[in-house]
Design a protein around this motif. Sequence first.
Motif, PDB file in Angstrom:
ATOM      1  N   LEU A   1       0.945 -33.452 -22.681  1.00 34.27           N
ATOM      2  CA  LEU A   1      -0.101 -34.172 -23.406  1.00 34.27           C
ATOM      3  C   LEU A   1      -1.467 -33.789 -22.832  1.00 34.27           C
ATOM      4  N   PRO A   2      -2.520 -33.891 -23.640  1.00 33.66           N
ATOM      5  CA  PRO A   2      -3.832 -33.461 -23.158  1.00 33.66           C
ATOM      6  C   PRO A   2      -4.432 -34.338 -22.059  1.00 33.66           C
ATOM      7  N   ALA A   3      -4.031 -35.587 -21.974  1.00 33.96           N
ATOM      8  CA  ALA A   3      -4.674 -36.499 -21.014  1.00 33.96           C
ATOM      9  C   ALA A   3      -3.840 -36.634 -19.745  1.00 33.96           C
ATOM     10  N   MET A   4      -4.388 -36.169 -18.643  1.00 35.56           N
ATOM     11  CA  MET A   4      -3.802 -36.400 -17.326  1.00 35.56           C
ATOM     12  C   MET A   4      -4.726 -37.359 -16.592  1.00 35.56           C
ATOM     13  N   SER A   5      -4.267 -37.906 -15.497  1.00 37.07           N
ATOM     14  CA  SER A   5      -5.088 -38.825 -14.711  1.00 37.07           C
ATOM     15  C   SER A   5      -6.244 -38.067 -14.063  1.00 37.07           C
ATOM     16  N   ASP A   6      -7.195 -38.815 -13.546  1.00 38.13           N
ATOM     17  CA  ASP A   6      -8.207 -38.219 -12.679  1.00 38.13           C
ATOM     18  C   ASP A   6      -7.504 -37.753 -11.410  1.00 38.13           C
ATOM     19  N   GLU A   7      -8.157 -36.892 -10.671  1.00 36.70           N
ATOM     20  CA  GLU A   7      -7.570 -36.418  -9.425  1.00 36.70           C
ATOM     21  C   GLU A   7      -7.491 -37.565  -8.418  1.00 36.70           C
ATOM     22  N   GLN A   8      -6.341 -37.704  -7.792  1.00 37.00           N
ATOM     23  CA  GLN A   8      -6.091 -38.720  -6.773  1.00 37.00           C
ATOM     24  C   GLN A   8      -5.909 -38.006  -5.434  1.00 37.00           C
ATOM     25  N   VAL A   9      -6.020 -38.745  -4.346  1.00 32.87           N
ATOM     26  CA  VAL A   9      -5.861 -38.135  -3.032  1.00 32.87           C
ATOM     27  C   VAL A   9      -5.205 -39.121  -2.076  1.00 32.87           C
ATOM     28  N   PHE A  10      -4.417 -38.615  -1.156  1.00 28.79           N
ATOM     29  CA  PHE A  10      -3.904 -39.414  -0.051  1.00 28.79           C
ATOM     30  C   PHE A  10      -3.796 -38.519   1.171  1.00 28.79           C
ATOM     31  N   GLU A  11      -3.800 -39.145   2.334  1.00 26.51           N
ATOM     32  CA  GLU A  11      -3.666 -38.407   3.588  1.00 26.51           C
ATOM     33  C   GLU A  11      -2.403 -38.863   4.286  1.00 26.51           C
ATOM     34  N   THR A  12      -1.600 -37.905   4.735  1.00 25.80           N
ATOM     35  CA  THR A  12      -0.384 -38.253   5.458  1.00 25.80           C
ATOM     36  C   THR A  12      -0.750 -38.762   6.850  1.00 25.80           C
ATOM     37  N   LEU A  13       0.139 -39.552   7.415  1.00 25.29           N
ATOM     38  CA  LEU A  13      -0.085 -40.088   8.755  1.00 25.29           C
ATOM     39  C   LEU A  13      -0.058 -38.956   9.781  1.00 25.29           C
ATOM     40  N   PRO A  14      -0.694 -39.171  10.943  1.00 25.16           N
ATOM     41  CA  PRO A  14      -0.673 -38.132  11.976  1.00 25.16           C
ATOM     42  C   PRO A  14       0.725 -37.951  12.556  1.00 25.16           C
ATOM     43  N   SER A  15       0.912 -36.872  13.288  1.00 22.85           N
ATOM     44  CA  SER A  15       2.182 -36.651  13.980  1.00 22.85           C
ATOM     45  C   SER A  15       2.409 -37.777  14.977  1.00 22.85           C
ATOM     46  N   PRO A  16       3.658 -38.223  15.139  1.00 26.12           N
ATOM     47  CA  PRO A  16       3.918 -39.288  16.102  1.00 26.12           C
ATOM     48  C   PRO A  16       3.622 -38.827  17.523  1.00 26.12           C
ATOM     49  N   GLY A  17       3.099 -39.709  18.313  1.00 25.99           N
ATOM     50  CA  GLY A  17       2.829 -39.406  19.713  1.00 25.99           C
ATOM     51  C   GLY A  17       2.149 -40.578  20.378  1.00 25.99           C
ATOM     52  N   PRO A  18       2.066 -40.569  21.711  1.00 27.92           N
ATOM     53  CA  PRO A  18       1.494 -41.708  22.429  1.00 27.92           C
ATOM     54  C   PRO A  18       0.020 -41.955  22.122  1.00 27.92           C
ATOM     55  N   ASN A  19      -0.717 -40.931  21.720  1.00 28.73           N
ATOM     56  CA  ASN A  19      -2.142 -41.087  21.412  1.00 28.73           C
ATOM     57  C   ASN A  19      -2.442 -40.828  19.944  1.00 28.73           C
ATOM     58  N   SER A  20      -1.426 -40.895  19.125  1.00 28.76           N
ATOM     59  CA  SER A  20      -1.590 -40.588  17.711  1.00 28.76           C
ATOM     60  C   SER A  20      -0.900 -41.661  16.878  1.00 28.76           C
ATOM     61  N   TYR A  21      -1.687 -42.455  16.183  1.00 30.58           N
ATOM     62  CA  TYR A  21      -1.137 -43.521  15.365  1.00 30.58           C
ATOM     63  C   TYR A  21      -2.149 -43.857  14.270  1.00 30.58           C
ATOM     64  N   PRO A  22      -1.712 -44.521  13.203  1.00 32.19           N
ATOM     65  CA  PRO A  22      -2.657 -44.880  12.137  1.00 32.19           C
ATOM     66  C   PRO A  22      -3.769 -45.761  12.700  1.00 32.19           C
ATOM     67  N   ARG A  23      -5.009 -45.538  12.241  1.00 29.30           N
ATOM     68  CA  ARG A  23      -6.115 -46.322  12.781  1.00 29.30           C
ATOM     69  C   ARG A  23      -6.123 -47.743  12.286  1.00 29.30           C
ATOM     70  N   ARG A  24      -5.646 -47.994  11.081  1.00 31.09           N
ATOM     71  CA  ARG A  24      -5.671 -49.352  10.543  1.00 31.09           C
ATOM     72  C   ARG A  24      -4.441 -49.558   9.663  1.00 31.09           C
ATOM     73  N   ILE A  25      -3.641 -50.560  10.009  1.00 29.55           N
ATOM     74  CA  ILE A  25      -2.404 -50.858   9.282  1.00 29.55           C
ATOM     75  C   ILE A  25      -2.543 -52.236   8.650  1.00 29.55           C
ATOM     76  N   VAL A  26      -2.177 -52.354   7.373  1.00 26.55           N
ATOM     77  CA  VAL A  26      -2.193 -53.627   6.659  1.00 26.55           C
ATOM     78  C   VAL A  26      -0.758 -53.994   6.312  1.00 26.55           C
ATOM     79  N   VAL A  27      -0.377 -55.221   6.611  1.00 26.82           N
ATOM     80  CA  VAL A  27       0.910 -55.767   6.184  1.00 26.82           C
ATOM     81  C   VAL A  27       0.586 -56.977   5.315  1.00 26.82           C
ATOM     82  N   ILE A  28       1.071 -56.950   4.084  1.00 23.62           N
ATOM     83  CA  ILE A  28       0.738 -58.014   3.131  1.00 23.62           C
ATOM     84  C   ILE A  28       1.985 -58.390   2.346  1.00 23.62           C
ATOM     85  N   GLY A  29       2.134 -59.679   2.067  1.00 19.44           N
ATOM     86  CA  GLY A  29       3.287 -60.142   1.311  1.00 19.44           C
ATOM     87  C   GLY A  29       2.900 -61.277   0.387  1.00 19.44           C
TER      88      GLY A  29
END
Length: 82
Positions: free
Chosen positions: A19-47
């Motif tokens: 079909l002629p209509a596709m979404s606008d371009e979206q983006v996401f970034e994968t999490l960093p490699s696991p390690g003692p000094n490498s973790y997501p900067r901000r985590i949200v848990v919501i329910g």
Amino acid sequence: MVGLEPGTMYYYKYGDSSLPAMSDEQVFETLPSPGPNSYPRRIVVIGDLGLTSNSTIIIDHLIQNDPSIVLMVGDLTYANQY
């Protein structure tokens, strides 16, 4: 999804390519490699977010804080005339 590199930006569109209509371009970034000094900067848990004006306020606040990852651990909506 498989084959994604850690700490990498991925751009995509979604929809039906026949079909002629596709979404606008979206983006996401994968999490960093696991390690003692490498973790997501901000985590949200919501329910039990629901679907009310309060939900909108919460989502707006969440977006303003630019989380690295969001874990949805409960209901997203309820059968309350929405």
